[in-house]
Design an enzyme around this catalytic site. Structure first.
Site, mmCIF file in Angstrom:
data_model
loop_
_atom_site.group_PDB
_atom_site.id
_atom_site.type_symbol
_atom_site.label_atom_id
_atom_site.label_comp_id
_atom_site.label_asym_id
_atom_site.label_seq_id
_atom_site.Cartn_x
_atom_site.Cartn_y
_atom_site.Cartn_z
ATOM 1 N N LYS A 70 1.029 -1.216 -0.179
ATOM 2 C CA LYS A 70 0.056 0.100 0.025
ATOM 3 C C LYS A 70 0.749 1.240 0.079
ATOM 4 O O LYS A 70 0.705 2.077 -0.608
ATOM 5 C CB LYS A 70 -1.004 -0.102 1.258
ATOM 6 C CG LYS A 70 -2.013 -1.045 0.940
ATOM 7 C CD LYS A 70 -2.833 -1.204 2.371
ATOM 8 C CE LYS A 70 -3.742 -2.340 2.015
ATOM 9 N NZ LYS A 70 -4.535 -2.784 3.226
ATOM 10 N N GLN A 100 -4.758 -1.263 9.580
ATOM 11 C CA GLN A 100 -4.513 -2.852 8.980
ATOM 12 C C GLN A 100 -5.104 -3.885 10.134
ATOM 13 O O GLN A 100 -4.910 -3.829 11.275
ATOM 14 C CB GLN A 100 -3.246 -3.218 8.590
ATOM 15 C CG GLN A 100 -2.947 -4.493 7.765
ATOM 16 C CD GLN A 100 -3.511 -4.234 6.495
ATOM 17 O OE1 GLN A 100 -3.733 -3.523 5.858
ATOM 18 N NE2 GLN A 100 -3.973 -5.531 5.975
ATOM 19 N N ASP A 112 -11.072 3.266 4.140
ATOM 20 C CA ASP A 112 -11.142 1.583 3.929
ATOM 21 C C ASP A 112 -12.764 1.466 4.125
ATOM 22 O O ASP A 112 -13.133 0.342 3.992
ATOM 23 C CB ASP A 112 -10.651 1.152 5.325
ATOM 24 C CG ASP A 112 -9.663 0.081 5.259
ATOM 25 O OD1 ASP A 112 -9.483 -0.503 4.145
ATOM 26 O OD2 ASP A 112 -9.481 -0.773 6.024
HETATM 27 N N1 GUN Z 1 -6.720 -6.723 6.159
HETATM 28 C C1 GUN Z 1 -7.039 -7.585 5.165
HETATM 29 N N2 GUN Z 1 -7.720 -6.555 3.963
HETATM 30 C C2 GUN Z 1 -8.012 -5.565 4.642
HETATM 31 C C3 GUN Z 1 -8.470 -4.240 4.233
HETATM 32 O O1 GUN Z 1 -8.864 -4.052 3.045
HETATM 33 N N3 GUN Z 1 -8.388 -3.232 5.266
HETATM 34 C C4 GUN Z 1 -7.795 -3.240 6.175
HETATM 35 N N4 GUN Z 1 -7.971 -2.281 7.339
HETATM 36 N N5 GUN Z 1 -7.547 -4.458 6.790
HETATM 37 C C5 GUN Z 1 -7.274 -5.581 6.006
#
Ligand code: GUN
Length: 296
Positions: free
Chosen positions: A48, A92, A115
């Site tokens: 990311k 995350q 998100d």
């Molecule tokens: N963990 C796995 N996929 C995601 C996601 O799209 N967002 C977040 N915050 N955590 C994740």
């Protein structure tokens, strides 16, 4: 036909990069919070951050030890909520046991919740209000279908999995009365009866179960579209790295029976990242609009 998610994501990232290059002044900013030592989370977060760098989004990675208290994390989030250089905040998941993810997600200001997990944004999605943020994987799936020229209107879409991150929001997104949606959606999960039969009677299967090779040749009718959201690491001593990444679908067995199928890796994964960048740019532009209205 195999849908090249990596290529479509790169096209979107290049569009975002061009939009950012045209901006004058401040660049969009994203803060990513990583707690603990869950190895896949480290890989995802680094991807990311790398993608932000590529398109010109300013990114901040805040890393905290596994034993951080909920109170400390909430204080950090309050700081980011107030920081004018931060347009998007992503925590995350998963979080360590002592931290309640619901409390954490609800503490992020909805305007920065790129998100799309805050109840305000989830509520907006369910009520058809497009001013909110839709979570990145569902938005990536919808965009992937659109860019591959697959119309979901009136189609029987089966969503396998009912998570807050994928299953529930992708079902809401595709059943909406809106362009690129209007599907007839069924949501199945680990306790659903007769999943093979549900699969065989679906035009599109979106699988987000994390169950390697769960979908086999017998479960798929000719011409089905399969979107595989599973990402599972399995040991493979024949490879140098000692493992392979596979999805929920027995790809080699079913690919010729499908009209379209996404590979793992290189399908939905890169789209999730592209949508995070897109949501961050949207948040930045929303902020510019709000500031302009205030000074009028
Ligand atoms: N963990 C796995 N996929 C995601 C996601 O799209 N967002 C977040 N915050 N955590 C994740």
């Amino acid at each position: 036909m195999i849908i090249d998610g990596k290529k479509i994501a790169e096209e979107i990232e290049s569009e975002i990069q061009q939009e950012i290059q045209k901006l004058k002044g401040r660049r969009p900013g994203l803060a990513v919070i990583l707690v603990g030592d869950h190895p896949p989370s480290h890989i995802y977060v680094n991807k990311k951050i790398e993608a932000c760098h590529k398109v010109g989004i300013h990114s901040v990675k805040r890393q905290f030890p596994n034993d951080i208290t909920e109170e400390k994390l909430l204080i950090e989030l309050q700081k980011l909520n107030r920081d004018p250089h931060v347009d998007g905040i992503l925590v995350q998941l998963p979080l360590p046991k002592q931290i309640n993810p619901i409390t954490i997600i609800q503490s992020i200001t909805p305007e920065k919740d790129v998100d799309g997990l805050h109840p305000i944004n989830v509520g907006k999605l369910f009520s058809g209000d497009t001013s909110g943020f839709v979570s990145c994987t569902p938005l990536g799936i919808k965009t992937l279908l659109e860019r591959a020229g697959i119309n979901v209107q009136g189609k029987r879409v089966l969503v396998l999995g009912r998570s807050n991150l994928v299953g529930k929001p992708v079902a809401a997104l595709l059943m909406q009365n809106a362009d690129g949606a209007n599907a007839t959606v069924t949501v199945a999960h680990s306790l659903s009866k007769n999943i093979p039969e549900l699969c065989r009677s679906s035009d599109i299967i979106i699988s987000a179960m994390g169950n390697p090779k769960f979908i086999t040749l017998e479960m798929v009718k000719e011409g089905t579209v399969i979107i595989d959201v599973g990402i599972i690491k399995i040991d493979d001593p024949t490879l140098n790295k000692g493992y392979r990444i596979v999805g929920d679908v027995d790809f080699d067995a079913v690919k010729d029976k499908c009209s379209f199928i996404t590979p793992v890796p290189g399908g939905v994964g890169p789209m999730t990242i592209a949508m995070l960048l897109s949501n961050t740019l949207k948040s930045f532009l929303n902020k510019i609009d709000r500031d302009a209205k205030q000074t009028r």
